[in-house]
Motif scaffolding. Structure first.
Motif, PDB file in Angstrom:
ATOM      1  N   ALA A  81       0.837  -1.193   0.000  1.00  0.00           N
ATOM      2  CA  ALA A  81       0.000   0.000   0.000  1.00  0.00           C
ATOM      3  C   ALA A  81       0.874   1.246   0.000  1.00  0.00           C
ATOM      4  O   ALA A  81       1.915   1.291   0.642  1.00  0.00           O
ATOM      5  CB  ALA A  81      -0.919  -0.009   1.215  1.00  0.00           C
ATOM      6  N   GLU A  82       0.420   2.251  -0.726  1.00  0.00           N
ATOM      7  CA  GLU A  82       1.142   3.516  -0.779  1.00  0.00           C
ATOM      8  C   GLU A  82       0.419   4.550   0.069  1.00  0.00           C
ATOM      9  O   GLU A  82      -0.807   4.539   0.186  1.00  0.00           O
ATOM     10  CB  GLU A  82       1.261   3.995  -2.226  1.00  0.00           C
ATOM     11  N   THR A  83       1.189   5.450   0.654  1.00  0.00           N
ATOM     12  CA  THR A  83       0.636   6.433   1.574  1.00  0.00           C
ATOM     13  C   THR A  83       0.841   7.834   1.026  1.00  0.00           C
ATOM     14  O   THR A  83       1.965   8.239   0.756  1.00  0.00           O
ATOM     15  CB  THR A  83       1.310   6.323   2.954  1.00  0.00           C
ATOM     16  N   MET A  84      -0.257   8.550   0.875  1.00  0.00           N
ATOM     17  CA  MET A  84      -0.219   9.945   0.471  1.00  0.00           C
ATOM     18  C   MET A  84      -0.638  10.804   1.658  1.00  0.00           C
ATOM     19  O   MET A  84      -1.062  10.284   2.690  1.00  0.00           O
ATOM     20  CB  MET A  84      -1.146  10.171  -0.723  1.00  0.00           C
ATOM     21  N   VAL A  85      -0.528  12.112   1.507  1.00  0.00           N
ATOM     22  CA  VAL A  85      -0.967  13.003   2.578  1.00  0.00           C
ATOM     23  C   VAL A  85      -2.441  12.761   2.885  1.00  0.00           C
ATOM     24  O   VAL A  85      -2.849  12.738   4.055  1.00  0.00           O
ATOM     25  CB  VAL A  85      -0.724  14.481   2.194  1.00  0.00           C
TER      26      VAL A  85
ATOM     27  N   THR B  41       2.533  11.662  -5.786  1.00  0.00           N
ATOM     28  CA  THR B  41       3.607  11.692  -4.793  1.00  0.00           C
ATOM     29  C   THR B  41       3.158  10.953  -3.542  1.00  0.00           C
ATOM     30  O   THR B  41       2.048  11.165  -3.051  1.00  0.00           O
ATOM     31  CB  THR B  41       3.973  13.141  -4.418  1.00  0.00           C
ATOM     32  N   VAL B  42       4.023  10.106  -3.044  1.00  0.00           N
ATOM     33  CA  VAL B  42       3.706   9.337  -1.842  1.00  0.00           C
ATOM     34  C   VAL B  42       4.714   9.671  -0.747  1.00  0.00           C
ATOM     35  O   VAL B  42       5.753  10.284  -0.996  1.00  0.00           O
ATOM     36  CB  VAL B  42       3.713   7.818  -2.131  1.00  0.00           C
ATOM     37  N   LEU B  43       4.382   9.263   0.464  1.00  0.00           N
ATOM     38  CA  LEU B  43       5.242   9.488   1.624  1.00  0.00           C
ATOM     39  C   LEU B  43       5.834   8.166   2.082  1.00  0.00           C
ATOM     40  O   LEU B  43       5.142   7.148   2.120  1.00  0.00           O
ATOM     41  CB  LEU B  43       4.441  10.117   2.774  1.00  0.00           C
ATOM     42  N   GLU B  44       7.103   8.218   2.436  1.00  0.00           N
ATOM     43  CA  GLU B  44       7.786   7.036   2.969  1.00  0.00           C
ATOM     44  C   GLU B  44       8.599   7.449   4.187  1.00  0.00           C
ATOM     45  O   GLU B  44       9.080   8.588   4.281  1.00  0.00           O
ATOM     46  CB  GLU B  44       8.740   6.439   1.933  1.00  0.00           C
ATOM     47  N   LEU B  45       8.757   6.518   5.129  1.00  0.00           N
ATOM     48  CA  LEU B  45       9.652   6.769   6.246  1.00  0.00           C
ATOM     49  C   LEU B  45      11.091   6.661   5.779  1.00  0.00           C
ATOM     50  O   LEU B  45      11.431   5.783   4.976  1.00  0.00           O
ATOM     51  CB  LEU B  45       9.411   5.755   7.367  1.00  0.00           C
TER      52      LEU B  45
END
Length: 206
Positions: free
Chosen positions: A84-88, A127-131
């Motif tokens: 799964a990808e995480t966006m804002v 655009t996605v967010l990653e740690l």
């Protein structure tokens, strides 16, 4: 000593709720209110940040956790698996906060080097967010801290107590879902309460 909940007990009795269930509801609510006040203060989270020497706040920690999305923790806000990808917008949905707030906190964490932006592997326009590795280490450490505390507490429970508690907790956690699903008897009592409140003098009226 007068029973401060006598009127409440009467409402429950007239709705067909027996005295034992009424007493249980009152005692459970007492425990939940005490728990709620402790949870609202985020005592465990505050202690974790202090004991681990972290210079982030709880809101930033929440966003880190929402990006990491531990399995089962956000299962009602979209897919949270490894792919799964995480966006804002995903963070906002998982934390139930305004997207602008999620974006602001994410930007703070990007500047701190704990989150990075990346191009989606599913849609290059997105655009996605990653740690970052540092962000991942913080999340792992905080979760380990939490489970060390909880595990230490539960180690004194017997296997039978835990086996009894977990399914009951899961069953009880759904009680508020019934808030809008009233039996006719309960609906009648709620209607009476509403009518009584409507007759109260308000705004200084006589």
């Amino acid at each position: 000593m007068p029973d401060k909940d006598a009127r409440i007990r009467d409402h429950l009795r007239r709705a067909g709720i027996d005295d034992a269930s009424a007493q249980a509801a009152i005692e459970i609510d007492v425990a939940l209110q005490k728990w709620r006040r402790r949870v609202m203060k985020r005592e465990l989270g505050q202690r974790a940040l202090a004991d681990l020497g972290l210079s982030i706040d709880l809101a930033q920690l929440d966003v880190l956790l929402a990006v990491r999305a531990p399995e089962g923790e956000f299962d009602d806000a979209g897919p949270c698996g490894e792919d799964a990808e995480t966006m804002v917008s995903t963070v906002a949905a998982r934390l139930r906060i305004d997207p602008s707030r999620a974006s602001r906190i994410a930007s703070e964490l990007i500047r701190m080097g704990l989150i990075r932006r990346a191009v989606s592997q599913q849609d290059a326009r997105r655009t996605v967010l990653e740690l970052t590795p540092a962000g991942g280490e913080i999340v792992s450490a905080v979760r380990a801290y939490k489970f060390l505390v909880l595990g230490s507490f539960l180690k004194d429970w017997s296997a039978e107590e835990i086996a009894l508690f977990l399914p009951l907790l899961d069953r009880f956690s759904a009680w508020s879902d019934r808030a809008g699903q009233h039996s006719p008897e309960v609906a009648e009592r709620i209607s009476d309460l509403r009518a009584a409140l409507a007759s109260l003098p308000m705004d200084g009226a006589d």
